[in-house]
Design a protein around this motif. Structure first.
Motif, PDB file in Angstrom:
ATOM      1  N   PHE A  33       0.852  -1.193   0.000  1.00  0.00           N
ATOM      2  CA  PHE A  33       0.000   0.000   0.000  1.00  0.00           C
ATOM      3  C   PHE A  33       0.888   1.243   0.000  1.00  0.00           C
ATOM      4  O   PHE A  33       2.052   1.192   0.387  1.00  0.00           O
ATOM      5  CB  PHE A  33      -0.897   0.018   1.248  1.00  0.00           C
ATOM      6  CG  PHE A  33      -1.954  -1.043   1.238  1.00  0.00           C
ATOM      7  CD1 PHE A  33      -3.176  -0.822   0.616  1.00  0.00           C
ATOM      8  CD2 PHE A  33      -1.733  -2.262   1.854  1.00  0.00           C
ATOM      9  CE1 PHE A  33      -4.158  -1.799   0.612  1.00  0.00           C
ATOM     10  CE2 PHE A  33      -2.707  -3.245   1.851  1.00  0.00           C
ATOM     11  CZ  PHE A  33      -3.930  -3.012   1.226  1.00  0.00           C
ATOM     12  N   GLU A  34       0.299   2.373  -0.412  1.00  0.00           N
ATOM     13  CA  GLU A  34       1.055   3.628  -0.478  1.00  0.00           C
ATOM     14  C   GLU A  34       1.356   4.201   0.908  1.00  0.00           C
ATOM     15  O   GLU A  34       2.400   4.798   1.116  1.00  0.00           O
ATOM     16  CB  GLU A  34       0.290   4.666  -1.296  1.00  0.00           C
ATOM     17  CG  GLU A  34       0.197   4.323  -2.762  1.00  0.00           C
ATOM     18  CD  GLU A  34      -0.526   5.391  -3.554  1.00  0.00           C
ATOM     19  OE1 GLU A  34      -0.668   6.529  -3.065  1.00  0.00           O
ATOM     20  OE2 GLU A  34      -0.951   5.076  -4.676  1.00  0.00           O
ATOM     21  N   ASP A  35       0.405   4.028   1.845  1.00  0.00           N
ATOM     22  CA  ASP A  35       0.585   4.603   3.168  1.00  0.00           C
ATOM     23  C   ASP A  35      -0.196   3.792   4.206  1.00  0.00           C
ATOM     24  O   ASP A  35      -0.926   2.858   3.862  1.00  0.00           O
ATOM     25  CB  ASP A  35       0.163   6.077   3.201  1.00  0.00           C
ATOM     26  CG  ASP A  35      -1.251   6.302   2.704  1.00  0.00           C
ATOM     27  OD1 ASP A  35      -2.071   5.358   2.727  1.00  0.00           O
ATOM     28  OD2 ASP A  35      -1.550   7.440   2.289  1.00  0.00           O
ATOM     29  N   LYS A  36      -0.042   4.152   5.470  1.00  0.00           N
ATOM     30  CA  LYS A  36      -0.702   3.422   6.556  1.00  0.00           C
ATOM     31  C   LYS A  36      -2.223   3.523   6.469  1.00  0.00           C
ATOM     32  O   LYS A  36      -2.932   2.585   6.786  1.00  0.00           O
ATOM     33  CB  LYS A  36      -0.225   3.937   7.914  1.00  0.00           C
ATOM     34  CG  LYS A  36       1.186   3.544   8.238  1.00  0.00           C
ATOM     35  CD  LYS A  36       1.592   4.057   9.611  1.00  0.00           C
ATOM     36  CE  LYS A  36       3.033   3.729   9.898  1.00  0.00           C
ATOM     37  NZ  LYS A  36       3.448   4.222  11.210  1.00  0.00           N
ATOM     38  N   ARG A  37      -2.733   4.676   6.054  1.00  0.00           N
ATOM     39  CA  ARG A  37      -4.181   4.859   5.948  1.00  0.00           C
ATOM     40  C   ARG A  37      -4.766   3.883   4.927  1.00  0.00           C
ATOM     41  O   ARG A  37      -5.796   3.263   5.162  1.00  0.00           O
ATOM     42  CB  ARG A  37      -4.492   6.309   5.550  1.00  0.00           C
ATOM     43  CG  ARG A  37      -5.956   6.617   5.410  1.00  0.00           C
ATOM     44  CD  ARG A  37      -6.583   6.746   6.790  1.00  0.00           C
ATOM     45  NE  ARG A  37      -7.661   5.769   6.871  1.00  0.00           N
ATOM     46  CZ  ARG A  37      -8.172   5.299   7.981  1.00  0.00           C
ATOM     47  NH1 ARG A  37      -7.706   5.687   9.133  1.00  0.00           N
ATOM     48  NH2 ARG A  37      -9.148   4.443   7.973  1.00  0.00           N
ATOM     49  N   SER A  38      -4.098   3.710   3.795  1.00  0.00           N
ATOM     50  CA  SER A  38      -4.556   2.762   2.771  1.00  0.00           C
ATOM     51  C   SER A  38      -4.499   1.326   3.298  1.00  0.00           C
ATOM     52  O   SER A  38      -5.383   0.520   3.022  1.00  0.00           O
ATOM     53  CB  SER A  38      -3.713   2.880   1.506  1.00  0.00           C
ATOM     54  OG  SER A  38      -3.819   4.164   0.949  1.00  0.00           O
ATOM     55  N   ALA A  39      -3.453   1.012   4.058  1.00  0.00           N
ATOM     56  CA  ALA A  39      -3.344  -0.330   4.649  1.00  0.00           C
ATOM     57  C   ALA A  39      -4.477  -0.558   5.642  1.00  0.00           C
ATOM     58  O   ALA A  39      -5.075  -1.638   5.682  1.00  0.00           O
ATOM     59  CB  ALA A  39      -1.990  -0.510   5.326  1.00  0.00           C
TER      60      ALA A  39
END
Length: 88
Positions: A33-39
């Motif tokens: 994923f691009e960032d923690k929020r997307s994960a």
């Protein structure tokens, strides 16, 4: 204790998550994923559909392809059986 999700950064600096069993065994690892929020959004998606997901069995073909069989729900759907009684 129930299983848990763990967000981590892999060796290529990608954010991923893994699902751990109650004993700490890694059961699944996500895509990058691009960032923690997307994960975290990916974790929410897994939580929503994991309980209702169907089970499929696949078979590898000699040339490396994969064939899909019917889902387990379709295979175990009750069939309507009609009884034929002899005419009197």
């Amino acid at each position: 204790m129930a299983g848990q999700f763990e967000i981590f950064t892999d060796a290529e600096s990608n954010v991923r998550f893994r699902l751990l069993g109650a004993d700490g065994t890694v059961l699944a690892v996500s895509k990058a994923f691009e960032d923690k929020r997307s994960a975290a959004d990916g974790i929410m998606a897994v939580r929503e559909c994991a309980g209702t997901g169907l089970i499929r069995e696949t078979h590898s073909t000699p040339w490396g392809g994969t064939t899909w069989t019917k889902s387990s729900q379709a295979q175990h759907r009750p069939t309507l059986r009609r009884r034929h009684l002899p005419a009197v």
